[in-house]
Motif scaffolding. Sequence first.
Motif, PDB file in Angstrom:
ATOM      1  N   ASP A 294      65.155  87.075  45.416  1.00  0.00           N
ATOM      2  CA  ASP A 294      66.033  87.477  46.499  1.00  0.00           C
ATOM      3  C   ASP A 294      67.451  87.030  46.180  1.00  0.00           C
ATOM      4  O   ASP A 294      67.842  85.897  46.454  1.00  0.00           O
ATOM      5  N   CYS A 295      68.210  87.922  45.576  1.00  0.00           N
ATOM      6  CA  CYS A 295      69.568  87.566  45.147  1.00  0.00           C
ATOM      7  C   CYS A 295      70.503  88.725  45.476  1.00  0.00           C
ATOM      8  O   CYS A 295      70.147  89.887  45.282  1.00  0.00           O
ATOM      9  N   ASP A 296      71.671  88.399  45.996  1.00  0.00           N
ATOM     10  CA  ASP A 296      72.675  89.413  46.296  1.00  0.00           C
ATOM     11  C   ASP A 296      73.055  90.120  44.991  1.00  0.00           C
ATOM     12  O   ASP A 296      73.540  89.478  44.052  1.00  0.00           O
ATOM     13  N   LYS A 297      72.841  91.426  44.936  1.00  0.00           N
ATOM     14  CA  LYS A 297      73.083  92.153  43.685  1.00  0.00           C
ATOM     15  C   LYS A 297      74.542  92.081  43.251  1.00  0.00           C
ATOM     16  O   LYS A 297      74.841  92.156  42.067  1.00  0.00           O
ATOM     17  N   LYS A 298      75.445  91.939  44.207  1.00  0.00           N
ATOM     18  CA  LYS A 298      76.856  91.847  43.839  1.00  0.00           C
ATOM     19  C   LYS A 298      77.102  90.609  42.982  1.00  0.00           C
ATOM     20  O   LYS A 298      77.928  90.629  42.067  1.00  0.00           O
ATOM     21  N   THR A 299      76.363  89.524  43.249  1.00  0.00           N
ATOM     22  CA  THR A 299      76.529  88.310  42.453  1.00  0.00           C
ATOM     23  C   THR A 299      75.970  88.487  41.046  1.00  0.00           C
ATOM     24  O   THR A 299      76.222  87.657  40.172  1.00  0.00           O
ATOM     25  N   LEU A 300      75.185  89.554  40.831  1.00  0.00           N
ATOM     26  CA  LEU A 300      74.625  89.830  39.508  1.00  0.00           C
ATOM     27  C   LEU A 300      75.538  90.691  38.651  1.00  0.00           C
ATOM     28  O   LEU A 300      75.252  90.920  37.481  1.00  0.00           O
ATOM     29  N   LEU A 301      76.624  91.194  39.232  1.00  0.00           N
ATOM     30  CA  LEU A 301      77.580  91.947  38.435  1.00  0.00           C
ATOM     31  C   LEU A 301      78.201  91.018  37.387  1.00  0.00           C
ATOM     32  O   LEU A 301      78.455  89.835  37.670  1.00  0.00           O
ATOM     33  N   PRO A 302      78.448  91.508  36.172  1.00  0.00           N
ATOM     34  CA  PRO A 302      78.974  90.638  35.115  1.00  0.00           C
ATOM     35  C   PRO A 302      80.219  89.854  35.490  1.00  0.00           C
ATOM     36  O   PRO A 302      80.399  88.718  35.040  1.00  0.00           O
ATOM     37  N   CYS A 303      81.074  90.409  36.330  1.00  0.00           N
ATOM     38  CA  CYS A 303      82.313  89.697  36.690  1.00  0.00           C
ATOM     39  C   CYS A 303      82.067  88.542  37.656  1.00  0.00           C
ATOM     40  O   CYS A 303      82.943  87.693  37.826  1.00  0.00           O
ATOM     41  N   PHE A 304      80.889  88.509  38.277  1.00  0.00           N
ATOM     42  CA  PHE A 304      80.552  87.411  39.196  1.00  0.00           C
ATOM     43  C   PHE A 304      79.381  86.563  38.710  1.00  0.00           C
ATOM     44  O   PHE A 304      79.112  85.502  39.256  1.00  0.00           O
TER      45      PHE A 304
END
Length: 418
Positions: free
Chosen positions: A403-413
């Motif tokens: 359960d992880c916010d996908k936005k935090t998985l973007l390479p820039c984050f």
Amino acid sequence: APRAVKTKLKVDKVVVHEVDEYYTLPEGGRFMNRNGMPDVWEYRVIEHVRAHNVEHVYKVARVKLADGTFVSTMEHPLKDLGGIFSPELLARLLCLKYDFSMPENRQIRLLAREGIHISNTTLNSYIHNGIAKLKEFMEDVFKGFVQQAEYLMVDETTELVGIETKEGKAYRRKYLWAFFAKHMKMVYYHYNNGSRSSDVAKSFLEHFMGTLSTDGYTVYRMFDGEDSKVLHIGCWTHCRRLWVDALPSDRTAMEIIDSIGDMFMNEELFRTMRLSGEQIKGKRRQLTGPILESIHHKVVMMMQDAKIMANDLMRKAVNYTLNQWKSLRNILKDGAAEISNNLCEQRMKPVKLLLKNCMNIGSEDAAENSAFIFSLIESCKLNGIDPQDYLKHLFECILHGKDCDKKTLLPCFYKPEC
């Protein structure tokens, strides 16, 4: 004795061998001292331990429940990846192909030497199943984030793609677009049925309201209208190339080449001074503005010279400069934007290198998959992230439902501990 030069190396294990572990001091001998301490230096040796493969075999049994139904003790542990390769191995194979440009036939030979014998068809299936899972998991948030950028650089390139025709399979030249969010260090590769039409840019940039850097492709002229919400900036490198091409046939072109060179010298000065976007905007108006006016005046005069315009290469350079003048002059309006689209062109190098080794892409679906995996890997490299570790983490998220916010998985984050 020569002293070892220390270099920055990322190794998994460091073994220090003390002198007394391998050397016995002869009778009557003694170690030399320096400043009251033994005079000891280091030699460094890097050893590569060849990768080893572990096969996990899970025994599975059927169970009859009290209500008479049957279940298995477990489902296939890699069911959601569509193969037998673990997240780590699958990530490695994707990086071998899309980061190091290794064709699948070479990967098969490499795997065979390591004891894994697999056919080209099976390997291709595993790779594209894995990319399809990544697309399903991340593409919407990745694409949406890039579309929200305030500044985009855009370029397109060709690739040979296999398509089905009535006569059978044929290979056609198709187009791949790159939308580079420079300040976010993210690049999204877009394959829209291989089209280069204005509809591709129009649909992708439908809600875009920022600054757009492009080359002189006529499609981008739609952003030059008075009612456009986009600030369109032309590429001075593309403009300069035309004048350089014309130079052997007319030395007059050197006047424009020198002036463009002065503009790029200004840009290098701004970078050296580490100015902010607003500061660069002010400096451009002060230093680059007069150069632009001088270039425009000279080119208008050339257009009125029948001898110059009789030269095909000079006529092409003159017409390009005047037709693109509005977008070329827009560099004065946004100091955060580049005056050259070269940074986006460079994003196409890994695509071209893979095509040089693989010759073509087998299908339209494979072209879409390639576009997205390039998006992930190249964005990782822009952000200083190991693509293999990143892809492994994404596959583990897919498998285990983290359960992880996908936005935090973007390479820039992305942070490895996410």
